[in-house]
Design a protein around this motif. Structure first.
Motif, short mmCIF file in Angstrom:
data_model
loop_
_atom_site.label_atom_id
_atom_site.label_comp_id
_atom_site.label_asym_id
_atom_site.label_seq_id
_atom_site.Cartn_x
_atom_site.Cartn_y
_atom_site.Cartn_z
N ILE A 106 38.42 4.35 42.20
CA ILE A 106 38.02 5.68 41.76
C ILE A 106 38.62 5.89 40.38
N GLU A 107 37.77 6.03 39.38
CA GLU A 107 38.23 6.16 38.01
C GLU A 107 38.55 7.61 37.66
N ASP A 108 39.13 7.82 36.49
CA ASP A 108 39.48 9.16 36.03
C ASP A 108 38.23 10.03 35.94
N MET A 109 38.39 11.29 36.35
CA MET A 109 37.34 12.30 36.26
C MET A 109 36.08 11.89 37.02
N ALA A 110 36.25 11.15 38.13
CA ALA A 110 35.09 10.74 38.92
C ALA A 110 34.37 11.94 39.52
N LEU A 111 35.08 13.04 39.72
CA LEU A 111 34.49 14.24 40.33
C LEU A 111 34.16 15.30 39.28
N GLN A 112 34.07 14.91 38.04
CA GLN A 112 33.73 15.87 36.99
C GLN A 112 32.34 16.46 37.25
N GLY A 113 32.20 17.74 37.01
CA GLY A 113 30.93 18.42 37.24
C GLY A 113 30.77 18.97 38.64
N LEU A 114 31.86 18.95 39.44
CA LEU A 114 31.83 19.48 40.80
C LEU A 114 32.90 20.58 40.92
N PRO A 115 32.74 21.69 40.23
CA PRO A 115 33.81 22.69 40.16
C PRO A 115 34.07 23.41 41.48
N SER A 116 33.11 23.39 42.40
CA SER A 116 33.26 24.13 43.66
C SER A 116 33.60 23.23 44.84
N GLY A 133 43.90 10.53 37.38
CA GLY A 133 43.03 11.69 37.18
C GLY A 133 41.76 11.62 37.99
N ALA A 134 41.81 10.90 39.11
CA ALA A 134 40.60 10.70 39.90
C ALA A 134 40.01 12.01 40.42
N PHE A 135 40.87 12.96 40.78
CA PHE A 135 40.40 14.21 41.38
C PHE A 135 40.50 15.40 40.43
N SER A 136 40.72 15.13 39.16
CA SER A 136 40.94 16.22 38.21
C SER A 136 39.71 17.10 38.01
N GLY A 137 38.54 16.57 38.27
CA GLY A 137 37.33 17.38 38.07
C GLY A 137 37.02 18.32 39.20
N ALA A 138 37.87 18.36 40.22
CA ALA A 138 37.63 19.23 41.39
C ALA A 138 38.86 20.09 41.62
N PRO A 139 39.07 21.13 40.83
CA PRO A 139 40.30 21.92 40.94
C PRO A 139 40.40 22.70 42.25
N LEU A 140 39.30 22.94 42.94
CA LEU A 140 39.32 23.71 44.18
C LEU A 140 39.37 22.83 45.43
N LEU A 141 39.61 21.54 45.26
CA LEU A 141 39.64 20.64 46.41
C LEU A 141 40.78 21.04 47.35
N ARG A 142 40.44 21.25 48.61
CA ARG A 142 41.43 21.69 49.60
C ARG A 142 41.59 20.73 50.76
N LEU A 161 50.31 10.38 42.37
CA LEU A 161 49.99 10.84 41.01
C LEU A 161 48.65 11.58 40.99
N ALA A 162 47.68 11.09 41.76
CA ALA A 162 46.36 11.71 41.75
C ALA A 162 46.35 13.08 42.40
N LEU A 163 47.30 13.32 43.32
CA LEU A 163 47.31 14.58 44.06
C LEU A 163 48.28 15.61 43.48
N ARG A 164 48.99 15.24 42.44
CA ARG A 164 50.08 16.11 41.99
C ARG A 164 49.61 17.46 41.48
N ASN A 165 48.39 17.56 40.97
CA ASN A 165 47.90 18.83 40.43
C ASN A 165 46.92 19.55 41.36
N LEU A 166 46.81 19.07 42.59
CA LEU A 166 45.90 19.71 43.54
C LEU A 166 46.66 20.65 44.46
#
Length: 357
Positions: A106-116, A133-142, A161-166
């Motif tokens: 899973i590369e960086d910003m793989a979920l870009q464009g999925l804000p919800s 930064g694999a999940f950086s494009g999904a800030p609302l991921l729960r 590292l990928a989950l630190r900002n979620l």
């Protein structure tokens, strides 16, 4: 005359009937943003499913209004940047299921464009690499589901590292053969952690203390189908379980896998002081006792070897000493024998018995 009138009336209606049946004979063109060809939409374009179509990449022409997207049985291999929103963003996508898709990276910003996006299911994929930064494009991921997805490689550091900002609320790690609590994967605010069907034999005191961190005091854990070994090393978990039973969702179903006398026993029926640490039970104290016995045996063996070496090196002196000892014993025995013969002589006895002679 009547027949002619009927034919004339039928001839007038035939062109209109043909126009009415024309839409049924010619298939309609796909509308922009409609259901992609390798997939099918259930009820409305809001639910798109692509099952066992052997896709090499996610479908590009997805409906802009899609809410749930499920892709299963494909060969996606690598999720690249904006993998699902390369053509346009999907602002309403909330659930993305990617099971059995052979996803390895899973590369960086793989979920870009999925804000919800709120739920991501990556279960049953042989993950080998997860970018920071694999999940950086999904800030609302729960909710993140990684059941049987961590078997191919140790990914705890990469995932941390990928989950630190979620702000995850639920994390599923079932079926990953975990042998200890993945403390690095527990972000503050996590509410549910699924650890079922792993290889946990116990939870150490340090691991349990991590569950009492300020941001994890409301965390609820599932521990079913783990080979819990009911020896003295399980005492911290058993004490924590008794004091925080509501935090273990399947506490009533937890059973001992060993030792044999306790196999199948419910953990809630055990008392910490009743768990033994014998060597046969595999407890830590039992292992220490076994090690001490082994060490003691090795020391005795070394002492015996040294003693034998001393005997071997001094074999001549020992032989001489044994010879002298034998001669001394012989002289002593001869003295005793001579004294016995003197005392047993009848002439000496008669002389001693006749007074005045």
């Amino acid at each position: 005359m009547a027949r002619r009138q009927a034919r004339a009336a039928g001839g007038r209606w035939l062109p209109w009937l043909g126009l009415a049946l024309l839409p049924l004979a010619v298939p309609p063109a796909a509308a922009p943003g409609g259901c992609p060809s390798p997939c099918y939409c259930v009820a409305t374009p809001e639910l798109v499913q692509c099952r066992y179509e052997r896709l090499d990449e996610p479908p590009r022409e997805l409906p802009a209004s899609v809410h749930n997207l499920s892709i299963a049985g494909s060969n996606l291999s690598v999720l690249r940047r904006a993998a699902f929103a390369a053509a346009r963003p999907l602002p309403d996508l909330r659930l993305l299921r990617l099971r059995h898709d052979n996803i390895q990276a899973i590369e960086d910003m793989a979920l870009q464009g999925l804000p919800s996006l709120r739920t991501l299911d990556l279960s049953h994929n042989p993950l080998l690499s997860v970018a920071s930064g694999a999940f950086s494009g999904a800030p609302l991921l729960r909710t993140l589901q990684l059941n049987q997805a961590l078997l191919a490689a140790p990914l705890e550091e990469q995932l941390a590292l990928a989950l630190r900002n979620l702000s995850l609320r639920r994390l599923e790690l079932a079926g990953n053969r975990l042998q200890e609590l993945p403390s690095a994967l527990l972000p503050a605010g996590l509410e549910e952690l699924d650890l079922r069907n792993n290889s946990l034999q116990r939870l150490a005191a340090a691991e349990l203390r991590s569950l009492e961190a300020p941001g994890l005091r409301g965390l609820r854990v599932s521990l079913g189908a783990n080979p819990l070994r009911c020896d003295c090393a399980l005492r911290p978990l058993l004490a924590w379980l008794r004091s925080s039973a509501t935090r273990v969702l399947d506490a009533r179903s937890l059973r001992c896998s060993g030792p044999p006398p306790l196999r199948g026993t419910s953990l809630l029926r055990l008392r910490p002081e009743g768990l033994g640490c014998g060597a046969s039970e595999g407890g830590e104290a039992g292992r220490l006792e076994t090690a001490s016995y082994v060490f003691f045996g090795i020391v005795l063996a070394l002492i015996g070897i040294v003693f034998l070496m001393v005997l071997y090196l001094n074999r001549r002196g020992i032989k001489r000493w044994l010879h002298n000892l034998r001669e001394a014993c012989r002289d002593q025995m001869e003295g005793y024998h001579y004294r016995y013969e003197q005392d047993a002589d009848p002439r000496r006895a008669s002389t001693a018995g006749t007074p005045g002679l």
